[in-house]
Design a protein around this motif. Structure first.
Motif, short mmCIF file in Angstrom:
data_model
loop_
_atom_site.label_atom_id
_atom_site.label_comp_id
_atom_site.label_asym_id
_atom_site.label_seq_id
_atom_site.Cartn_x
_atom_site.Cartn_y
_atom_site.Cartn_z
N PRO A 1 -6.92 5.37 2.76
CA PRO A 1 -5.78 5.52 1.84
C PRO A 1 -6.21 5.82 0.40
CG PRO A 1 -5.47 3.61 3.24
CD PRO A 1 -6.87 4.06 3.45
N ASP A 2 -7.35 5.26 -0.04
CA ASP A 2 -7.85 5.49 -1.39
C ASP A 2 -9.14 6.29 -1.36
OD1 ASP A 2 -5.72 4.13 -2.38
OD2 ASP A 2 -6.85 2.56 -3.39
N GLY A 3 -9.28 7.18 -0.40
CA GLY A 3 -10.52 7.92 -0.19
C GLY A 3 -10.83 8.90 -1.30
N LEU B 1 0.79 9.94 -2.27
CA LEU B 1 1.71 9.90 -1.14
C LEU B 1 0.98 10.18 0.17
CD1 LEU B 1 4.63 9.55 -0.23
CD2 LEU B 1 4.96 12.00 -0.57
N ILE B 2 0.03 11.11 0.16
CA ILE B 2 -0.76 11.38 1.37
C ILE B 2 -1.56 10.14 1.76
CG2 ILE B 2 -2.66 12.74 2.32
CD1 ILE B 2 -1.73 15.07 0.58
N GLY B 3 -2.15 9.46 0.77
CA GLY B 3 -2.87 8.23 1.06
C GLY B 3 -1.98 7.16 1.66
N ALA B 4 -0.75 7.06 1.15
CA ALA B 4 0.20 6.07 1.68
C ALA B 4 0.54 6.38 3.13
CB ALA B 4 1.46 6.06 0.82
N PHE B 5 0.80 7.66 3.43
CA PHE B 5 1.14 8.02 4.81
C PHE B 5 -0.06 7.86 5.74
CE2 PHE B 5 4.94 10.36 3.16
CZ PHE B 5 5.86 9.70 3.96
N ARG B 6 -1.27 8.04 5.22
CA ARG B 6 -2.46 7.77 6.03
C ARG B 6 -2.46 6.32 6.50
NH1 ARG B 6 -8.06 10.10 3.39
NH2 ARG B 6 -7.86 12.27 4.08
N THR C 1 -3.95 6.47 -2.92
CA THR C 1 -2.77 5.78 -3.45
C THR C 1 -2.93 5.36 -4.91
OG1 THR C 1 -3.51 3.56 -2.75
CG2 THR C 1 -2.27 4.86 -1.15
N SER C 2 -4.18 5.24 -5.37
CA SER C 2 -4.41 4.85 -6.77
C SER C 2 -4.90 6.03 -7.62
CB SER C 2 -5.42 3.70 -6.85
OG SER C 2 -6.64 4.05 -6.21
N VAL D 1 0.84 -1.20 0.00
CA VAL D 1 0.00 0.00 0.00
C VAL D 1 0.88 1.25 0.00
CG1 VAL D 1 -1.73 1.32 1.28
CG2 VAL D 1 -1.94 -1.16 1.11
N PHE D 2 1.90 1.26 0.86
CA PHE D 2 2.79 2.42 0.88
C PHE D 2 3.56 2.52 -0.44
CE2 PHE D 2 6.76 4.62 1.71
CZ PHE D 2 6.29 5.79 2.30
N LEU D 3 3.99 1.39 -0.96
CA LEU D 3 4.74 1.37 -2.21
C LEU D 3 3.91 1.95 -3.36
CD1 LEU D 3 7.62 0.33 -2.87
CD2 LEU D 3 6.54 -1.75 -3.75
N ASN D 4 2.62 1.61 -3.40
CA ASN D 4 1.76 2.09 -4.47
C ASN D 4 1.58 3.60 -4.41
OD1 ASN D 4 0.06 1.25 -6.76
ND2 ASN D 4 -1.62 2.07 -5.55
#
Length: 265
Positions: free
Chosen positions: A160-162, A88-93, A169-170, A75-78
């Motif tokens: 993360p994908d909100g 990047l914000i989604g990954a850090f979430r 992230t996507s 998830v963080f990688l994506n």
């Protein structure tokens, strides 16, 4: 409505992949496949029947929890590898909240192992031959399912994908990459439903039907509950969930472990 997922998959398969300025292309391409692999590993240790299991791991409960925790990496990688702000914000979430999901999930699973005095999923299912864990350990299944929805970022826990991050992230993902990403999320949701059925609903135990049919039926029932949360509950604010998790859900999960110990004694 029924054909809508198939149409989305077909559309995604013919779309071109998007790109950003100076992404980490190999990591970006690896992320959905890695997440799908983690979900498959989690599902592999859940027994379909008394004799059918893809990977018969002695400490299957621990393996499943570890696989859920490993979801943090893809998830963080994506989100990070696209080199874009919203992903990047989604990954850090997800990084910020992962422990708030993992702790209730692991404690809920631990409560299911106490009456069986074993970490093997076969033993946990067989220990429910007289009474399912959902009855004798009442908080276990709701805690586990809510935490699993967070680790699959599904429904009210889709942070993360909100939509407030335009996909998180996507947000920069399209084409086959996006199709595989959604498939990986769905696979993790199915794995969580299967574990919920095995650990709390008696797995393959039941009269009349073949044991595998009971397991499939219970998994589908849990999966329907998880899917329904997407349509009946609003998205939780990230900071609010973390506070609720550490002040309410984790203490409740610890109480649930004590209840399981009392039942075992």
């Amino acid at each position: 409505v029924v054909a809508a997922p198939a149409r989305r998959i077909a559309l995604g398969a013919i779309q071109r992949r998007t790109t950003t300025e100076r992404p980490d292309a190999p990591a970006w391409a690896l992320a959905p496949a890695l997440y799908l692999g983690v979900a498959a590993a989690a599902l592999a240790v859940v027994p379909l029947s008394k004799t059918i299991v893809a990977a018969d791991v002695e400490a299957g409960l621990v393996f499943f929890g570890a696989a859920q925790a490993m979801a943090v990496i893809p998830v963080f990688l994506n989100g990070w590898s696209s080199n874009s702000m919203l992903p990047l914000i989604g990954a850090f979430r997800f990084i910020a909240q992962a422990l708030s999901y993992e702790m209730p999930s692991l404690l809920a699973l631990l409560s299911a192992s106490v009456p069986a005095s074993s970490l093997a999923l076969h033993d946990i299912v067989m220990s429910q031959s007289g009474l399912w864990n959902v009855v004798r350990i009442p908080f276990g299944l709701p805690l586990f399912l809510f935490a699993s929805a967070g680790l699959s970022f599904w429904g009210p826990a889709n942070l993360p994908d909100g939509s407030d991050l335009a996909g998180g992230t996507s947000a920069e993902t399209a084409g086959v990459h996006l199709v595989v990403w959604h498939a990986a999320r769905a696979a993790m949701l199915v794995a969580s439903a299967a574990m919920g059925a095995a650990a709390f609903l008696g797995g393959w135990l039941g009269p009349g039907l073949p044991d595998w049919a009971w397991m499939v039926t219970k998994t589908l029932a849990v999966l329907l509950v998880l899917i329904a949360t997407r349509h009946i509950a609003g998205r939780i604010r990230p900071e609010r969930y973390v506070v609720v998790s550490w002040t309410v859900l984790i203490p409740l999960a610890l109480v649930n472990v004590l209840i399981a110990a009392a039942v075992a004694l």
